[in-house]
Design an enzyme around this catalytic site. Structure first.
Site, PDB file in Angstrom:
ATOM      1  N   LYS A  77      31.000  51.777  39.730  1.00 15.38           N
ATOM      2  CA  LYS A  77      31.271  52.412  41.028  1.00 15.38           C
ATOM      3  C   LYS A  77      30.680  53.818  41.180  1.00 15.38           C
ATOM      4  CE  LYS A  77      35.565  50.072  42.296  1.00 15.38           C
ATOM      5  NZ  LYS A  77      36.921  50.287  42.802  1.00 15.38           N
ATOM      6  N   ASP A 119      37.872  51.234  49.428  1.00 16.14           N
ATOM      7  CA  ASP A 119      39.194  51.322  48.782  1.00 16.14           C
ATOM      8  C   ASP A 119      40.147  52.199  49.592  1.00 16.14           C
ATOM      9  OD1 ASP A 119      38.538  49.724  46.604  1.00 16.14           O
ATOM     10  OD2 ASP A 119      37.725  51.402  45.468  1.00 16.14           O
TER      11      ASP A 119
END
Ligand code: ATR
Length: 297
Positions: A77, A119
């Site tokens: 990420k 997210d």
């Protein structure tokens, strides 16, 4: 896509997927492929095992292989950032990308790789599902890793009153608090260690308590904060989705608190990736059902 019992891709099928290492236990293929099938979209979602040393080449291959978009999971990420052409605001703030959108010009020109982070917004959408608004709330986040970071930014960008970051390693909570202050200009951010004596008083006034640590995944994991001091009006959100009811959630429920597990955030972050790639609303309930089936199966 040739449909029937098994869906087979054809030359027209659009490819999306996830890069991760390890990747065998990813639940995303089940969620996305069920959604594509339900909406009759000619897309396929493929999990790719990409070792850290191969990430750069794997990202380059998105263009060479005409792939439409990709999710990134552990450990990619943050490592993917240097290989993207543009990084959206949320992803830039959080310093992590979990979704790449490949934009191809209709005629001439080079494709572009755009980095998103779903997210944070996934967390906000999951709260909306339960009619929870963050405005003027006191929030306590347990943890200071990647998940905590996404939740902290979501909170700070959505009008909270104050936020306490509680972590075993105080230094990490300090760094996250400083990072949040510098990037958002919001100053009511406090970092405290797990054993802080003020924790009882903070717990009593907390409106939203979020567990963003991995503690609770294992059956014998302890409760790491003095939960006896939880107020029954506190909403207790555990980002863990497996098991669906952690020791923390069971305790909070007994106390009379409203509880939420990590399933909803997982579904919504996936739904947002789906929307980025397809430009259509995601069938959230279909994705949730597929996720539950994959978890129990
Ligand atoms: P993620 O990206 O999923 O958030 P992470 O970055 O590894 O994962 O962060 C895990 C979080 O869980 C950290 O806040 C970690 O605390 P430390 O910063 O002190 O390592 C926390 N954590 C993990 N195991 C823990 C334990 N046994 N007790 C307390 N906190 C724990």
């Amino acid at each position: 896509m040739i449909t029937g019992k098994i869906c087979l891709p054809t030359g027209k099928t659009k490819i999306v997927g996830v890069f991760g290492y390890p990747i065998k236990h990813s639940l995303s293929p089940a969620m996305h492929n069920s959604a594509f099938k339900h909406c009759n979209l000619d897309f396929i979602y493929i999990p790719f095992e990409v070792k850290p040393d191969n990430l750069k080449d794997a990202i380059k291959s998105l263009i060479a292989l005409n792939i439409n978009g990709i999710n990134l999971t552990i450990p990619h990420k943050e490592a993917c950032l240097p290989y993207l052409d543009e990084i959206k605001r949320e992803a830039k703030l959080i310093g992590a990308v979990n979704t790449i959108e490949v934009i191809r010009p209709r005629k001439l020109g080079t494709p572009k790789l755009i980095g998103h982070n779903t997210d944070s917004l996934g967390f906000i959408r999951s709260l909306k599902e339960f009619n929870i608004n963050l405005r003027d709330k006191t929030v306590l986040i347990l943890g200071a890793g990647g998940a905590a970071k996404a939740v902290c930014f979501a909170c700070v960008l959505n009008g909270i009153k104050e936020i306490y970051i509680v972590n075993r390693t105080l230094k990490k909570a300090d760094i996250l608090a400083e990072n949040l202050k510098n990037k958002t200009n919001f100053k009511n951010i406090f970092s405290i260690p797990l054993e802080d004596t003020h924790l009882k008083n903070i717990l009593e006034k907390t409106n939203l308590f979020v567990n963003a640590t991995s503690v609770g995944m294992k059956k014998n994991d302890p409760l790491i904060v003095p939960v006896d001091y939880l107020n029954k009006k506190t909403i207790v959100y555990d980002l863990i989705y497996n098991p669906d009811r952690t020791k923390l959630l069971k305790f909070a429920k007994k106390k009379g608190c409203f509880t939420i597990n990590g399933e909803s955030m997982l579904v919504h972050q996936g739904a947002l990736s789906y929307e980025i790639w397809t430009k259509k609303n995601a069938p959230v309930e279909v994705m949730r059902k597929a996720l539950r089936k994959a978890l129990n199966g």
